[in-house]
Scaffold this active site. Structure first.
Site, mmCIF file in Angstrom:
data_model
loop_
_atom_site.group_PDB
_atom_site.id
_atom_site.type_symbol
_atom_site.label_atom_id
_atom_site.label_comp_id
_atom_site.label_asym_id
_atom_site.label_seq_id
_atom_site.Cartn_x
_atom_site.Cartn_y
_atom_site.Cartn_z
ATOM 1 N N ASP A 1 0.857 -1.189 0.000
ATOM 2 C CA ASP A 1 0.000 0.000 0.000
ATOM 3 C C ASP A 1 0.892 1.238 0.000
ATOM 4 O O ASP A 1 1.860 1.321 0.778
ATOM 5 C CB ASP A 1 -0.900 -0.015 1.236
ATOM 6 C CG ASP A 1 -1.931 1.099 1.198
ATOM 7 O OD1 ASP A 1 -2.931 0.954 0.473
ATOM 8 O OD2 ASP A 1 -1.740 2.122 1.891
ATOM 9 N N ASN B 1 -2.940 13.079 -3.906
ATOM 10 C CA ASN B 1 -4.104 13.556 -4.658
ATOM 11 C C ASN B 1 -4.523 14.948 -4.205
ATOM 12 O O ASN B 1 -4.876 15.806 -5.029
ATOM 13 C CB ASN B 1 -5.273 12.590 -4.488
ATOM 14 C CG ASN B 1 -5.083 11.302 -5.270
ATOM 15 O OD1 ASN B 1 -4.453 11.295 -6.322
ATOM 16 N ND2 ASN B 1 -5.607 10.207 -4.748
ATOM 17 N N HIS C 1 -5.540 14.553 -8.865
ATOM 18 C CA HIS C 1 -5.732 13.124 -9.145
ATOM 19 C C HIS C 1 -4.990 12.648 -10.385
ATOM 20 O O HIS C 1 -4.614 11.477 -10.468
ATOM 21 C CB HIS C 1 -7.236 12.823 -9.282
ATOM 22 C CG HIS C 1 -7.948 12.830 -7.963
ATOM 23 N ND1 HIS C 1 -8.007 11.722 -7.145
ATOM 24 C CD2 HIS C 1 -8.609 13.819 -7.313
ATOM 25 C CE1 HIS C 1 -8.691 12.025 -6.051
ATOM 26 N NE2 HIS C 1 -9.065 13.287 -6.126
ATOM 27 N N ASP D 1 -2.658 9.491 -10.419
ATOM 28 C CA ASP D 1 -2.729 8.391 -11.386
ATOM 29 C C ASP D 1 -1.351 8.094 -11.973
ATOM 30 O O ASP D 1 -0.983 6.925 -12.179
ATOM 31 C CB ASP D 1 -3.706 8.732 -12.510
ATOM 32 C CG ASP D 1 -5.166 8.668 -12.058
ATOM 33 O OD1 ASP D 1 -5.424 8.166 -10.945
ATOM 34 O OD2 ASP D 1 -6.037 9.108 -12.833
ATOM 35 N N GLU E 1 -4.832 2.486 -4.068
ATOM 36 C CA GLU E 1 -3.366 2.450 -4.100
ATOM 37 C C GLU E 1 -2.812 1.182 -3.463
ATOM 38 O O GLU E 1 -1.645 1.133 -3.072
ATOM 39 C CB GLU E 1 -2.801 3.682 -3.372
ATOM 40 C CG GLU E 1 -3.077 3.731 -1.895
ATOM 41 C CD GLU E 1 -4.430 4.350 -1.530
ATOM 42 O OE1 GLU E 1 -4.597 4.707 -0.349
ATOM 43 O OE2 GLU E 1 -5.296 4.477 -2.416
#
Length: 308
Positions: free
Chosen positions: A170, A178, A183, A187, A213
């Site tokens: 993670d 973000n 965002h 990404d 994530e």
């Protein structure tokens, strides 16, 4: 059988090339049957000892075709049957050229090799198509679709004395990426981290986008100690990845990992749960580290949600 750990672009390229090579193979087979039926003069190339390397399918298989699929057992079987088929074909052509009647047994051997080769090609093609269908559209890693069934297949090998570990990875504090950069940048981070990991996995290791994530990594033929070493190298590499944003200072991200053995007799979901508990502890102990599950963690009940 599983598709080796290759990128979605490479997988699509392999599928296109396999379909084109299959078309050339069909054209060759049609021409060969025509030569036999009409007792025509055969192509000298088909009579050579290395005929399987000279046809258009063989040129692809032995020159460029093996780049993406060289570690796939089905791809190796295609080559075996292809060579056997050409040897049978050369024998049939020589019999026909010499004016002898083609023996039924010889023809049946040729047809058998031809059918087996076509079956292996269809099997590999179907696997590629299924794998592409199951890819996460953002990162190109396999999605959770089909993940459990793949792990259950791996569990069968574990039951036959092969070890395997599963890990939950993670990205730490990903919400702040973000929030601070947007965002689209988030990404980009997910894509780059996934590609970095995939480039360092062995052919039959697997990474799945578990959600957001969070990723699940499967490492066959790896025990917990070796898995911890591998995953520690991964988190060191991830932390060293630079990310640049126009008008802002560059940044990096870290990752936390929990891993557990893929148990041979417990449900696969239980092994994933154990890796998840280890991940929770890695987060609680300060993040950017690998924690391996042990029996004490089984006493842990559902606690606070793990931090982002």
């Amino acid at each position: 059988m599983a598709i080796p750990n290759i990128s979605d672009e490479f997988m699509r390229m392999a599928l296109r090339e396999l379909e084109q090579a299959a078309y050339h193979h069909e054209q060759w087979a049609e021409k060969l049957h025509g030569t036999l039926v009409c007792r025509a003069v055969p192509d000298e190339t088909d009579l050579r000892a290395d005929a399987h390397c000279q046809c258009r399918f063989g040129q692809w298989y032995y020159q460029t075709g093996s780049i993406a699929l060289k570690n796939h057992p089905g791809f190796l079987e295609i080559g075996i049957e292809h060579e056997r088929m050409h040897k049978c074909a050369a024998h049939l052509l020589r019999s026909s050229t010499d004016g002898r009647v083609v023996a039924r047994a010889d023809y049946e051997r040729f047809v058998g090799a031809l059918k087996r080769m076509n079956l292996e090609m269809s099997s590999v093609r179907d696997e590629l198509q299924r794998a592409l269908f199951n890819l996460d559209p953002l990162t190109g890693a396999p999605s959770r679709i089909g993940m459990l069934s793949a792990l259950r297949e791996q569990q069968e090998f574990v039951r036959r004395s092969h070890v395997c570990v599963v890990a939950m990875l993670d990205l730490d504090h990903f919400k702040s990426v973000n929030d601070n950069y947007g965002h689209m940048v988030g990404d980009t981070v997910l894509v780059e981290v996934t590609r970095w990991i995939m480039a360092r996995l062995r052919p039959y290791d697997k990474i799945y986008r578990y959600g957001g994530e969070e990723f699940l990594i499967s490492l066959p033929d790896t025990d917990a100690a070796t898995g911890s070493e591998i995953l520690n190298r991964f988190i060191e590499g991830i932390a060293a990845l630079p990310f640049a944003v126009e008008g802002k200072a560059g940044f990096s991200v870290t990752a936390s990992v929990g891993l557990a053995d893929l148990h041979p007799h417990l449900p696969v979901e239980r092994s994933i749960e154990r890796a998840d508990r280890a991940l929770y502890l890695a987060k609680a102990q300060g993040r950017n580290q690998v924690v391996a599950w042990d029996a004490v963690m089984d006493e842990m009940l559902a606690g606070p949600e793990k931090s982002a």
